[in-house]
Scaffold this motif. Structure first.
Motif, mmCIF file in Angstrom:
data_model
loop_
_atom_site.group_PDB
_atom_site.id
_atom_site.type_symbol
_atom_site.label_atom_id
_atom_site.label_comp_id
_atom_site.label_asym_id
_atom_site.label_seq_id
_atom_site.Cartn_x
_atom_site.Cartn_y
_atom_site.Cartn_z
ATOM 1 N N ASP A 69 0.634 -1.308 0.004
ATOM 2 C CA ASP A 69 0.095 -0.016 0.019
ATOM 3 C C ASP A 69 0.751 1.167 -0.114
ATOM 4 O OD1 ASP A 69 0.997 -0.525 2.527
ATOM 5 O OD2 ASP A 69 -0.769 0.465 3.639
ATOM 6 N N GLU A 70 2.060 0.956 -0.230
ATOM 7 C CA GLU A 70 3.042 2.142 -0.199
ATOM 8 C C GLU A 70 3.360 2.738 -1.656
ATOM 9 O OE1 GLU A 70 6.234 2.459 3.041
ATOM 10 O OE2 GLU A 70 6.027 0.358 2.955
ATOM 11 N N ASN A 71 3.403 4.204 -1.663
ATOM 12 C CA ASN A 71 3.853 4.799 -3.110
ATOM 13 C C ASN A 71 5.344 5.045 -3.031
ATOM 14 O OD1 ASN A 71 1.429 4.833 -4.107
ATOM 15 N ND2 ASN A 71 0.733 6.831 -2.983
ATOM 16 N N PHE A 72 6.085 4.740 -4.108
ATOM 17 C CA PHE A 72 7.489 4.905 -4.258
ATOM 18 C C PHE A 72 7.996 5.471 -5.596
ATOM 19 C CE2 PHE A 72 7.218 0.877 -5.578
ATOM 20 C CZ PHE A 72 8.122 0.692 -6.363
ATOM 21 N N VAL A 73 9.004 6.341 -5.725
ATOM 22 C CA VAL A 73 9.541 6.697 -6.925
ATOM 23 C C VAL A 73 10.961 6.165 -6.977
ATOM 24 C CG1 VAL A 73 7.912 8.443 -7.198
ATOM 25 C CG2 VAL A 73 10.214 8.913 -6.060
ATOM 26 N N GLU B 186 12.842 11.875 -12.159
ATOM 27 C CA GLU B 186 11.957 10.627 -11.886
ATOM 28 C C GLU B 186 11.925 9.607 -13.070
ATOM 29 O OE1 GLU B 186 7.630 8.950 -10.707
ATOM 30 O OE2 GLU B 186 8.095 11.159 -10.626
ATOM 31 N N GLN C 284 10.323 7.829 -1.501
ATOM 32 C CA GLN C 284 8.868 7.847 -1.214
ATOM 33 C C GLN C 284 8.401 9.216 -2.002
ATOM 34 O OE1 GLN C 284 8.743 8.381 3.216
ATOM 35 N NE2 GLN C 284 7.896 6.336 3.401
ATOM 36 N N SER C 285 9.045 10.168 -2.287
ATOM 37 C CA SER C 285 8.644 11.281 -3.137
ATOM 38 C C SER C 285 9.945 11.737 -3.813
ATOM 39 C CB SER C 285 7.961 12.315 -2.321
ATOM 40 O OG SER C 285 8.872 12.923 -1.562
#
Length: 209
Positions: free
Chosen positions: A6-10, A18, A38-39
């Motif tokens: 459920d975690e967002n990452f780049v 990016e 994470q961002s």
């Protein structure tokens, strides 16, 4: 990597670009360091270290004696060496919209380990790749502005200008490194790009070489 479902990452380059499906083949190459964040603008928790590998230009061998221009015609070489160091700051601050600040400090204590010459400015700063390019012998300051190396074919000498804080001292990127090793035995370049919160540091050392 311990990333929850459920975690967002780049994934970004060290210049905080990016990685996407469109630019993957362009940005992801052998030897490139990537960040998993994470961002894009996440603050780094630890300092990172990246090794720079490059094959010296043949001029390193065939034109290594160019340093002699410092002492040509009986001129005192030290002002020429200092001018090369100041030239970096003149270039970096040439597009400042506000005050241009350049400080030159002669440090005779042990704060840097040994006596040192420090040139400090409030210029545009360099990305990690631009800092890498600065370290490459014979890479023109006029073509090293981007992220990749190029030849000198596009160089056009600027029009003459009255005496002012404009930079046209070192044409082909030789002087900075020669000046450093004329004055001392190591160079420490610390730079923060104006558009980034990251601080990059490069050390060139005669002892390490």
């Amino acid at each position: 990597f311990g990333i929850g479902s459920d975690e967002n990452f780049v994934i970004t380059t060290t210049n905080r670009k990016e990685i996407t499906e469109d630019n993957f083949s362009e940005l992801v190459q052998d030897g490139v360091t990537l960040y998993l964040l994470q961002s894009v603008d996440q603050m780094l928790l630890l300092a990172t270290k990246e090794r720079i590998d490059f094959l010296p230009h043949y001029d390193t061998l065939v034109k290594s004696g160019m340093y002699e221009y410092y002492a040509s015609e009986g001129q005192n070489p030290l002002p020429f060496a200092l001018a090369e160091l100041i030239d970096n700051s003149l270039s970096a601050t040439s597009r400042n919209t506000g005050i241009r600040s350049i400080q030159i400090k002669l440090l005779f204590d042990e704060s840097q380990g040994k006596p040192a010459v420090a040139v400090i400015d409030n210029g545009s700063g360099m990305t990690s790749k631009q800092l890498n390019n600065w370290a490459v012998y014979r890479l023109s300051k006029f073509t090293r502005q981007g992220d990749f190396e190029s030849d000198h074919s596009g160089y056009v000498r600027p029009l003459p200008v009255p005496r002012s804080l404009n930079s046209d001292i070192s044409y082909f990127g030789v002087g900075g490194k020669q000046a450093v090793f004329f004055v001392g035995q190591s160079a420490r370049m610390i730079s923060k790009p104006a558009s980034s919160q990251d601080v990059h540091e490069l050390v060139l050392s005669k002892e390490d070489f």
